[in-house]
Design an enzyme around this catalytic site. Structure first.
Site, PDB file in Angstrom:
ATOM      1  CB  SER A 173       5.924   1.448  -2.336  1.00  0.00           C
ATOM      2  OG  SER A 173       6.181  -0.079  -2.130  1.00  0.00           O
ATOM      3  CB  THR A 174       4.275  -1.563  -5.783  1.00  0.00           C
ATOM      4  OG1 THR A 174       4.241  -2.254  -4.383  1.00  0.00           O
ATOM      5  CG2 THR A 174       3.980  -2.733  -6.716  1.00  0.00           C
ATOM      6  CG  HIS A 200       8.539   0.854   0.503  1.00  0.00           C
ATOM      7  ND1 HIS A 200       6.970   0.924   0.745  1.00  0.00           N
ATOM      8  CD2 HIS A 200       8.990   1.802   1.665  1.00  0.00           C
ATOM      9  CE1 HIS A 200       6.763   1.992   1.442  1.00  0.00           C
ATOM     10  NE2 HIS A 200       7.944   2.354   1.837  1.00  0.00           N
ATOM     11  CG  MET A 293      -0.467  -1.643  -1.323  1.00  0.00           C
ATOM     12  SD  MET A 293      -0.683  -3.207  -1.437  1.00  0.00           S
ATOM     13  CE  MET A 293       0.723  -3.755  -0.674  1.00  0.00           C
ATOM     14  CG  ASP A 296       6.163   4.852   4.199  1.00  0.00           C
ATOM     15  OD1 ASP A 296       6.319   5.728   5.043  1.00  0.00           O
ATOM     16  OD2 ASP A 296       7.289   4.344   3.592  1.00  0.00           O
TER      17      ASP A 296
END
Length: 357
Positions: A173-174, A200, A293, A296
Site C-alpha cells: 500500500s503506502t 492499493h 498502513m 490488509d
C-alpha cells in the site's frame, strides 16, 4: 501536531484543502504557496512536517518542485493529482522520486467536489506526518539480478516444499509503488511462475504504474484484465477500483476482476486475492507483504497457510515507508522471512529454488 504546507496554484483549492485539513485536531496548516518556487521559499521559512503538492502549476510544476525538495532537505510529500492520463503518468513518476502518496482530484485541476476525497486526504497527510524519511531517494534504473542472500529469520531454512507449480503474490500500500520498483526489476525474465500484485491505488493510476514497472523490468508487467490466462514470467497488477481473484480452468490460471466490497474496505484488496489463491492446492505460493498502513493481507496469508504449503516474506521495518501491513503479518507469527526491500527479489528466487530442489 502535524504542520502542513499547502501548495496549489488555485486559491479555491488552497482554501478547500486548508479547510479540510484543519478540521482534524492533529493537523495545522502552517502556510500556503501558489507555485513550486514560492513553496521552496516557504519550506525554508516554515519547516513544515508535510507538504501537499499540486502537480499542475505555473512557474515551477509539482514534479520539478518535488525533485528540488528531495535533493535538498527531504520532507514527506503528498501529491495532489488530476485524473487525466498525463496526470496519472506524472503521479507515478513523483512516487518514484520520493513522494509518500497521492490524492486524485475528482474532476480536474479545480475540483469543486474535492469533498469526495476529504477523508482520504486527511488520512494520507496523517500517515505522511508519521513517516521518517531515510535519506534521499535513489533514482531507479534497470538493475542486474542480485545473488540471493541468506534468510534473516531463524528457522526459515526448515521450510520444505513438495514439487509442483508455483506462483508469487505480493500485497502493498503506502510506499508500495517505489517498493515494487525495487523488487520487480530484479526478477529474471526466465521466472518460472506468474506474479500477482495488489497495490492499493484508485482507478486510473494502476495502468501507468504497470507501464512504468514494465519499462524497468525484465519480466513483463501489465495491468490485469478480466478473463486473461496467467503466464510464467508475467506480473499482473490488480486495476485500481477492482478486486482481483485467480482461479483454475482446464489447468490454467485465470484472472477474474469484480467490483464487490470486501471486509478490508480496500479495492483492490490483498486479502481478497490471497484468499482466492488459497484454494489452488496444486500450486506452491510465495507470498510477499510490503510497506503499507493497516493489516490488509494478514487474513489472506492465514488462508494461504491453512489450505496449502508455501512461504511468507515480510518487508523489514527499516525499509518500510509505513510498517503496518508487514508488521501485522509478523506479529501474527505468519512470516517465514523478514527482508529489507532490496533483498526481497533475491529471497523470492531462493525460495523458488528450494521448492524445485
Amino acid at each position: 501536531m502535524i504542520r502542513v504546507l499547502v501548495v496549489d496554484d488555485s486559491a479555491f483549492m488552497r482554501n478547500m484543502i486548508t479547510k479540510f485539513l484543519t478540521s482534524n485536531h492533529e493537523i495545522a496548516v502552517a502556510g500556503t504557496a501558489r507555485n513550486g518556487e514560492e513553496a521552496l521559499q516557504k519550506i525554508k521559512e516554515l519547516r513544515p512536517d508535510v507538504i501537499t503538492l499540486d502537480i499542475e502549476m505555473p512557474v515551477m510544476n509539482g514534479k520539478e518542485t518535488l525533485k528540488r525538495i528531495m535533493a535538498s532537505d527531504p520532507v514527506p510529500v503528498v501529491m495532489v493529482s488530476s485524473l487525466t492520463q498525463q496526470g496519472a503518468d506524472i503521479t507515478i513518476e513523483c512516487l518514484e522520486l520520493g513522494a509518500i502518496d497521492f490524492v486524485a482530484k475528482p474532476s480536474g485541476s479545480i475540483s469543486i467536489d474535492l469533498y469526495k476525497v476529504r477523508d482520504m486526504l486527511i488520512e494520507k497527510v496523517l500517515t505522511a506526518g508519521r513517516v521518517k524519511l531515510k535519506g534521499r531517494p535513489v533514482p531507479m534504473s534497470k538493475p542486474a539480478i542480485e545473488t540471493a542472500k541468506q534468510p534473516l529469520v531463524s528457522g526459515s531454512d526448515s521450510v520444505r516444499f513438495r514439487a509442483g507449480k508455483q506462483l508469487v503474490c505480493i500485497g502493498t500500500s503506502t510506499g508500495g509503488p517505489r517498493a515494487l520498483q525495487r523488487v520487480l526489476p530484479k526478477l529474471p525474465k526466465t521466472l518460472k511462475a506468474p506474479v500477482f500484485v495488489v497495490q492499493h491505488m484508485p482507478k486510473g493510476f494502476t495502468a501507468s504504474l504497470a507501464n512504468r514497472l514494465n519499462h524497468l523490468s525484465e519480466v513483463t508487467v501489465k495491468e490485469a484484465e478480466n478473463g486473461e490466462r496467467a503466464k510464467d514470467g508475467w506480473v499482473y497488477i490488480a486495476p485500481g477500483g477492482k478486486n482481483m481473484a485467480v482461479g483454475l480452468e482446464k489447468g490454467e490460471l485465470v484472472i477474474t476482476l469484480d467490483d464487490r466490497d470486501t471486509e478490508s474496505r480496500h479495492k483492490p484488496s490483498v486479502d481478497y486475492l490471497f484468499q482466492s489463491l488459497a484454494s489452488l492446492r496444486e500450486f506452491e505460493k510465495i507470498a510477499v507483504i510490503m510497506t503499507g498502513m493497516g493489516s490488509d493481507g494478514t487474513e489472506g496469508v492465514k488462508g494461504l497457510l491453512k489450505h496449502g504449503s508455501g512461504t511468507v516474506i515480510a518487508e523489514a521495518a527499516e525499509s518500510s515507508v509505513v510498517f503496518g501491513m508487514p508488521k501485522s503479518v509478523i506479529n501474527n507469527g505468519l512470516a517465514n522471512d523478514i527482508k529489507h526491500v532490496d533483498e526481497i527479489a533475491a529471497a523470492i528466487m531462493t525460495y523458488m529454488k528450494k521448492e524445485r530442489a
